[in-house]
Motif scaffolding. Structure first.
Motif, PDB file in Angstrom:
ATOM      1  N   ALA A 112       0.805  -1.224   0.000  1.00 45.02           N
ATOM      2  CA  ALA A 112       0.000   0.000   0.000  1.00 45.02           C
ATOM      3  C   ALA A 112       0.840   1.276   0.000  1.00 45.02           C
ATOM      4  O   ALA A 112       0.291   2.363  -0.172  1.00 45.02           O
ATOM      5  CB  ALA A 112      -0.933   0.006   1.211  1.00 45.02           C
ATOM      6  N   LEU A 113       2.148   1.159   0.186  1.00 43.30           N
ATOM      7  CA  LEU A 113       2.980   2.365   0.246  1.00 43.30           C
ATOM      8  C   LEU A 113       2.905   3.209  -1.034  1.00 43.30           C
ATOM      9  O   LEU A 113       2.909   4.444  -0.945  1.00 43.30           O
ATOM     10  CB  LEU A 113       4.429   1.999   0.568  1.00 43.30           C
ATOM     11  N   PRO A 114       2.843   2.610  -2.234  1.00 40.28           N
ATOM     12  CA  PRO A 114       2.699   3.454  -3.433  1.00 40.28           C
ATOM     13  C   PRO A 114       1.444   4.323  -3.402  1.00 40.28           C
ATOM     14  O   PRO A 114       1.471   5.464  -3.879  1.00 40.28           O
ATOM     15  CB  PRO A 114       2.661   2.438  -4.581  1.00 40.28           C
ATOM     16  N   ALA A 115       0.355   3.804  -2.835  1.00 41.38           N
ATOM     17  CA  ALA A 115      -0.871   4.613  -2.739  1.00 41.38           C
ATOM     18  C   ALA A 115      -0.663   5.794  -1.803  1.00 41.38           C
ATOM     19  O   ALA A 115      -1.176   6.894  -2.047  1.00 41.38           O
ATOM     20  CB  ALA A 115      -2.031   3.746  -2.240  1.00 41.38           C
ATOM     21  N   LEU A 116       0.113   5.583  -0.759  1.00 39.07           N
ATOM     22  CA  LEU A 116       0.431   6.668   0.156  1.00 39.07           C
ATOM     23  C   LEU A 116       1.275   7.731  -0.548  1.00 39.07           C
ATOM     24  O   LEU A 116       1.042   8.936  -0.408  1.00 39.07           O
ATOM     25  CB  LEU A 116       1.168   6.118   1.373  1.00 39.07           C
ATOM     26  N   SER A 117       2.241   7.276  -1.321  1.00 42.19           N
ATOM     27  CA  SER A 117       3.078   8.203  -2.077  1.00 42.19           C
ATOM     28  C   SER A 117       2.249   9.005  -3.073  1.00 42.19           C
ATOM     29  O   SER A 117       2.423  10.221  -3.218  1.00 42.19           O
ATOM     30  CB  SER A 117       4.188   7.428  -2.796  1.00 42.19           C
ATOM     31  N   ALA A 118       1.335   8.324  -3.761  1.00 43.24           N
ATOM     32  CA  ALA A 118       0.484   9.011  -4.737  1.00 43.24           C
ATOM     33  C   ALA A 118      -0.417  10.042  -4.062  1.00 43.24           C
ATOM     34  O   ALA A 118      -0.697  11.102  -4.634  1.00 43.24           O
ATOM     35  CB  ALA A 118      -0.356   7.991  -5.499  1.00 43.24           C
ATOM     36  N   ALA A 119      -0.842   9.748  -2.843  1.00 39.31           N
ATOM     37  CA  ALA A 119      -1.758  10.651  -2.143  1.00 39.31           C
ATOM     38  C   ALA A 119      -1.113  11.990  -1.811  1.00 39.31           C
ATOM     39  O   ALA A 119      -1.800  13.009  -1.737  1.00 39.31           O
ATOM     40  CB  ALA A 119      -2.269   9.991  -0.866  1.00 39.31           C
ATOM     41  N   ILE A 120       0.206  11.992  -1.600  1.00 41.99           N
ATOM     42  CA  ILE A 120       0.862  13.252  -1.249  1.00 41.99           C
ATOM     43  C   ILE A 120       1.440  13.975  -2.453  1.00 41.99           C
ATOM     44  O   ILE A 120       1.927  15.099  -2.321  1.00 41.99           O
ATOM     45  CB  ILE A 120       1.973  13.029  -0.199  1.00 41.99           C
ATOM     46  N   ALA A 121       1.370  13.327  -3.611  1.00 43.29           N
ATOM     47  CA  ALA A 121       1.952  13.957  -4.803  1.00 43.29           C
ATOM     48  C   ALA A 121       1.227  15.240  -5.176  1.00 43.29           C
ATOM     49  O   ALA A 121       1.822  16.166  -5.729  1.00 43.29           O
ATOM     50  CB  ALA A 121       1.930  12.977  -5.972  1.00 43.29           C
ATOM     51  N   THR A 122      -0.063  15.313  -4.867  1.00 38.60           N
ATOM     52  CA  THR A 122      -0.863  16.494  -5.234  1.00 38.60           C
ATOM     53  C   THR A 122      -1.238  17.306  -3.994  1.00 38.60           C
ATOM     54  O   THR A 122      -2.321  17.881  -3.932  1.00 38.60           O
ATOM     55  CB  THR A 122      -2.135  16.065  -5.982  1.00 38.60           C
ATOM     56  N   TYR A 123      -0.324  17.356  -3.024  1.00 33.04           N
ATOM     57  CA  TYR A 123      -0.621  18.053  -1.770  1.00 33.04           C
ATOM     58  C   TYR A 123      -0.994  19.517  -1.986  1.00 33.04           C
ATOM     59  O   TYR A 123      -1.792  20.087  -1.244  1.00 33.04           O
ATOM     60  CB  TYR A 123       0.579  17.974  -0.819  1.00 33.04           C
ATOM     61  N   ASP A 124      -0.412  20.130  -3.027  1.00 29.47           N
ATOM     62  CA  ASP A 124      -0.672  21.554  -3.261  1.00 29.47           C
ATOM     63  C   ASP A 124      -1.677  21.801  -4.385  1.00 29.47           C
ATOM     64  O   ASP A 124      -2.016  22.949  -4.670  1.00 29.47           O
ATOM     65  CB  ASP A 124       0.640  22.284  -3.583  1.00 29.47           C
ATOM     66  N   PHE A 125      -2.158  20.711  -4.999  1.00 29.27           N
ATOM     67  CA  PHE A 125      -3.111  20.855  -6.094  1.00 29.27           C
ATOM     68  C   PHE A 125      -4.023  19.628  -6.121  1.00 29.27           C
ATOM     69  O   PHE A 125      -4.020  18.844  -7.061  1.00 29.27           O
ATOM     70  CB  PHE A 125      -2.362  20.996  -7.423  1.00 29.27           C
ATOM     71  N   PRO A 126      -4.792  19.429  -5.043  1.00 27.66           N
ATOM     72  CA  PRO A 126      -5.604  18.216  -4.937  1.00 27.66           C
ATOM     73  C   PRO A 126      -6.768  18.202  -5.910  1.00 27.66           C
ATOM     74  O   PRO A 126      -7.263  19.248  -6.331  1.00 27.66           O
ATOM     75  CB  PRO A 126      -6.105  18.265  -3.494  1.00 27.66           C
ATOM     76  N   ASP A 127      -7.196  16.989  -6.260  1.00 25.54           N
ATOM     77  CA  ASP A 127      -8.370  16.835  -7.119  1.00 25.54           C
ATOM     78  C   ASP A 127      -9.615  17.330  -6.391  1.00 25.54           C
ATOM     79  O   ASP A 127      -9.673  17.349  -5.160  1.00 25.54           O
ATOM     80  CB  ASP A 127      -8.565  15.367  -7.498  1.00 25.54           C
ATOM     81  N   GLU A 128     -10.610  17.716  -7.181  1.00 29.36           N
ATOM     82  CA  GLU A 128     -11.889  18.103  -6.588  1.00 29.36           C
ATOM     83  C   GLU A 128     -12.591  16.875  -6.028  1.00 29.36           C
ATOM     84  O   GLU A 128     -12.418  15.757  -6.514  1.00 29.36           O
ATOM     85  CB  GLU A 128     -12.780  18.756  -7.645  1.00 29.36           C
ATOM     86  N   GLY A 129     -13.377  17.083  -4.994  1.00 24.28           N
ATOM     87  CA  GLY A 129     -14.101  15.974  -4.400  1.00 24.28           C
ATOM     88  C   GLY A 129     -14.766  16.392  -3.109  1.00 24.28           C
ATOM     89  O   GLY A 129     -14.668  17.548  -2.680  1.00 24.28           O
ATOM     90  N   PRO A 130     -15.432  15.444  -2.455  1.00 23.88           N
ATOM     91  CA  PRO A 130     -16.160  15.777  -1.221  1.00 23.88           C
ATOM     92  C   PRO A 130     -15.210  16.022  -0.063  1.00 23.88           C
ATOM     93  O   PRO A 130     -14.094  15.504  -0.022  1.00 23.88           O
ATOM     94  CB  PRO A 130     -17.024  14.537  -0.974  1.00 23.88           C
ATOM     95  N   VAL A 131     -15.679  16.812   0.894  1.00 26.34           N
ATOM     96  CA  VAL A 131     -14.932  17.081   2.124  1.00 26.34           C
ATOM     97  C   VAL A 131     -15.903  16.979   3.294  1.00 26.34           C
ATOM     98  O   VAL A 131     -16.957  17.625   3.284  1.00 26.34           O
ATOM     99  CB  VAL A 131     -14.288  18.484   2.104  1.00 26.34           C
ATOM    100  N   ARG A 132     -15.552  16.177   4.260  1.00 25.62           N
ATOM    101  CA  ARG A 132     -16.410  16.036   5.442  1.00 25.62           C
ATOM    102  C   ARG A 132     -16.307  17.279   6.324  1.00 25.62           C
ATOM    103  O   ARG A 132     -15.359  18.060   6.209  1.00 25.62           O
ATOM    104  CB  ARG A 132     -15.973  14.803   6.243  1.00 25.62           C
ATOM    105  N   PRO A 133     -17.254  17.447   7.223  1.00 28.13           N
ATOM    106  CA  PRO A 133     -17.175  18.583   8.159  1.00 28.13           C
ATOM    107  C   PRO A 133     -15.898  18.515   8.990  1.00 28.13           C
ATOM    108  O   PRO A 133     -15.309  17.443   9.191  1.00 28.13           O
ATOM    109  CB  PRO A 133     -18.426  18.408   9.037  1.00 28.13           C
TER     110      PRO A 133
END
Length: 395
Positions: free
Chosen positions: A83-104
């Motif tokens: 699962a580490l590659p998924a973690l790496s991919a998750a931080i690749a767009t830290y400054d330009f994240p995809d649009e999507g839902p955000v919880r309260p």
């Protein structure tokens, strides 16, 4: 399928609990896995299926790869490594994240706090399963937050990055760990929280440990101490005390006995002012300082290991100390025992560490080194030692 219904899964769980880990009762397994006792009983009897999350929690508690419980075949690569590659991919767009839902905001606070609890309990599979999506969601929330929420969200990002880093660092993904620490340092100024800044300085020391740059790491921690908040209030006291604990260990690795002793004395004095607890992500208090006395003794080398043995003869970490810290105590103690010729005692300490925090123990490089050395020292083959060495991939 959402749950495994093969009755063989329950039989394999019972086997590992009662044969491979002969001292583990069903109640102990339930407690270690955070699963109800009745659930364990029904799973072992084949009366109910097992969800993936429950299976992973049970595998963590037993100290085996989940693949060993799914089938009788050998273990595949651990889920954490996969699962580490998924973690790496998750931080690749830290400054330009995809649009999507955000919880309260309240729900995000709870999710980050839960990840922190998993970290101090050494539940790394749970972290790596939840953190990629959480990090993406937090980045999305931070970049779209109103001004009044921006500081808190930055702080949540820092804490979530820290939980992710615990997995990366413990599982040897040092480049990913360094990247996560960089992101903590990027986000923490936005949080405007001096205590959180001290916490990031504490975590950053991992990069110095990994590079064996101990003298430089000690300088960085002492600089952090110069700028840390005054020790007023439990959190500020603990933040400063944690920095002193960390500085004592890295001073030991740098073979600076005077600095190690001085920082340990400072940590002890601060610990006497607070109760043992987890402050800003780090366990601190009298018991945590005691575990660091063992760590410092081992760091300073063979001339000081008797101090570690003396402590262990008089004191053991209490059960309410976080699992990662307790297992670390026994891993350090095992090394001291091995150095002084107490091979059987060293193996017992390693087994205790595995019982407390299987994933932390399995991935610790000292455990692999010491288990391999124990196999060489014990010329007569020992099935239990052989199984342990295979479990932690000792060579």
């Amino acid at each position: 399928m959402s749950a495994l219904t093969d009755g063989g899964v329950g039989r394999r769980i019972a086997y590992y609990r009662s044969v491979v880990r002969p001292k583990m009762t069903q109640q102990q397994l339930a407690d270690a896995a955070c699963v109800a006792l009745g659930t364990i009983r029904k799973i072992e009897r084949g009366e109910r299926g097992v969800t993936e999350a429950t299976l992973e929690a049970i595998a963590d508690a037993l100290g085996v790869d989940p693949a060993r419980l799914r089938s009788d075949r050998g273990a595949a690569q651990t889920r954490v490594h996969a699962a580490l590659p998924a973690l790496s991919a998750a931080i690749a767009t830290y400054d330009f994240p995809d649009e999507g839902p955000v919880r309260p905001l309240r729900a995000l606070r709870l999710a980050v706090a839960e990840a922190a609890r998993w970290r101090v309990a050494a539940q790394y599979t749970r972290i790596v399963r939840a953190l990629p999506d959480l990090l993406i969601e937090l980045a999305r929330a931070f970049h779209h937050a109103p001004a009044e929420d921006r500081a808190e969200l930055a702080g949540l990002l820092v804490k979530a990055y820290r939980s992710a880093d615990a997995v990366a660092y413990k599982f040897g993904a040092r480049d990913l760990s360094a990247r996560l620490i960089d992101l903590m340092r990027w986000a923490v100024p936005e949080a405007s929280d001096p205590i959180l800044t001290a916490s990031v300085a504490y975590v950053r020391t991992e990069t110095f440990f990994a590079a064996h740059a101990h003298t430089a790491g000690l300088r960085a921690l002492e600089q952090a101490l110069d700028t840390a908040p005054a020790p007023v209030g439990a959190s500020a006291i603990a933040a400063r005390g944690a920095l002193h604990m960390r500085a004592a260990v890295i001073a030991g690795r740098a073979e600076d006995s005077a600095a190690a002793t001085g920082h340990l004395d400072d940590a002890r004095e601060l610990a006497d002012q607070v109760s043992e607890d987890v402050y800003c992500g780090t366990a601190f208090g009298p018991d945590s300082v005691r575990t660091h006395e063992v760590s410092v003794a081992v760091s300073l080398g063979a001339e000081h290991v008797e101090r570690a043995l003396d402590i262990a003869n008089k004191w053991k970490p209490p059960r309410d100390l976080p699992a990662e810290r307790r297992s670390g105590f026994y891993i350090e103690l095992a090394r001291a025992q091995l150095w002084t010729g107490l091979a059987d005692d060293a193996f017992e300490s390693l087994k205790v560490a595995r019982h407390i925090a299987p994933q932390h123990t399995r991935e610790h490089p000292w455990v692999r080194e010491d288990a391999a050395k124990l196999r060489r020292l014990k010329r007569a083959d020992s099935e239990t030692l052989t199984h342990f060495a295979e479990w932690c991939a000792a060579t």
